[in-house]
Design a protein around this motif. Structure first.
Motif, PDB file in Angstrom:
ATOM      1  N   VAL A 170       0.894  -1.492   0.070  1.00  0.00           N
ATOM      2  CA  VAL A 170       0.062  -0.095   0.067  1.00  0.00           C
ATOM      3  C   VAL A 170       1.024   1.015   0.017  1.00  0.00           C
ATOM      4  N   ALA A 171       1.935   1.312   0.806  1.00  0.00           N
ATOM      5  CA  ALA A 171       2.610   2.468   0.881  1.00  0.00           C
ATOM      6  C   ALA A 171       3.563   2.644  -0.372  1.00  0.00           C
ATOM      7  N   SER A 172       3.911   1.615  -1.281  1.00  0.00           N
ATOM      8  CA  SER A 172       4.502   1.817  -2.349  1.00  0.00           C
ATOM      9  C   SER A 172       3.997   2.583  -3.725  1.00  0.00           C
ATOM     10  N   VAL A 173       2.765   2.804  -3.258  1.00  0.00           N
ATOM     11  CA  VAL A 173       1.926   3.513  -4.307  1.00  0.00           C
ATOM     12  C   VAL A 173       1.791   4.932  -4.047  1.00  0.00           C
ATOM     13  N   ASP A 174       1.893   5.998  -5.196  1.00  0.00           N
ATOM     14  CA  ASP A 174       1.298   7.348  -4.882  1.00  0.00           C
ATOM     15  C   ASP A 174      -0.249   7.605  -4.261  1.00  0.00           C
ATOM     16  N   ASP A 175      -0.852   6.853  -4.689  1.00  0.00           N
ATOM     17  CA  ASP A 175      -2.269   7.048  -4.353  1.00  0.00           C
ATOM     18  C   ASP A 175      -3.110   5.737  -3.864  1.00  0.00           C
TER      19      ASP A 175
END
Length: 161
Positions: A102-107
């Motif tokens: 989850v933290a790896s994406v911008d949105d």
């Protein structure tokens, strides 16, 4: 189909699933770990910890838990999955994997969380079942489990007719 063919088919199916799920999961962990680590400041050495430490930790904890569980199945002892250290290690891997996904994406969104949970779950299951798939006792355990009466049935058969 003979019993021997069915057991061979089970082992082949397990290895096909492991061969697909485990590499996808480990590569995914490296990728999302890298992207998550890059969110930290450039001077922070910890930015390399997720892609370097998370895949080996997942591999070690899941296979170790699977090995301990499989040993208890073969020995017909109480399941060690009730043990605190096994549950804590599996929860740690699952939470860290999903968090990095989850933290790896911008949105971040619900769909990203669900995708992270699905990849994590399938990968952890594949890693967990490696010891069972490797075991020479797999056919014996499957036969033994197949001969056991289903839970809640009377082995003597129905009564009072």
């Amino acid at each position: 189909m003979s019993e021997r063919g069915a057991l061979r088919g089970l082992r082949v199916l397990m290895w096909v699933l492991i061969a697909v799920e485990v590499p996808v999961y480990l590569v995914w962990l490296v990728q999302v770990g890298y992207l998550t680590g890059q969110e930290l400041p450039r001077s922070d050495v910890a930015r390399w910890a997720p892609p370097v430490l998370l895949p080996p930790a997942a591999l070690l904890f899941c296979v170790m838990a699977g090995w301990v569980w499989w040993g208890s199945v073969v020995a017909r002892t109480r399941s060690p999955l009730r043990g605190r250290w096994i549950v804590v290690s599996l929860v740690f891997v699952a939470v860290t994997s999903v968090f990095c996904g989850v933290a790896s994406v911008d949105d971040p969104s619900v769909s990203v969380g669900l995708l992270s949970a699905a990849v994590t779950g399938l990968g952890m299951i594949g890693l967990f079942f490696i010891p069972a798939a490797c075991s020479r006792q797999l056919p014996d355990v499957v036969r033994r489990r197949g001969r056991q009466a289903p839970v809640g049935t009377d082995p003597a058969g129905p009564t009072g007719t």
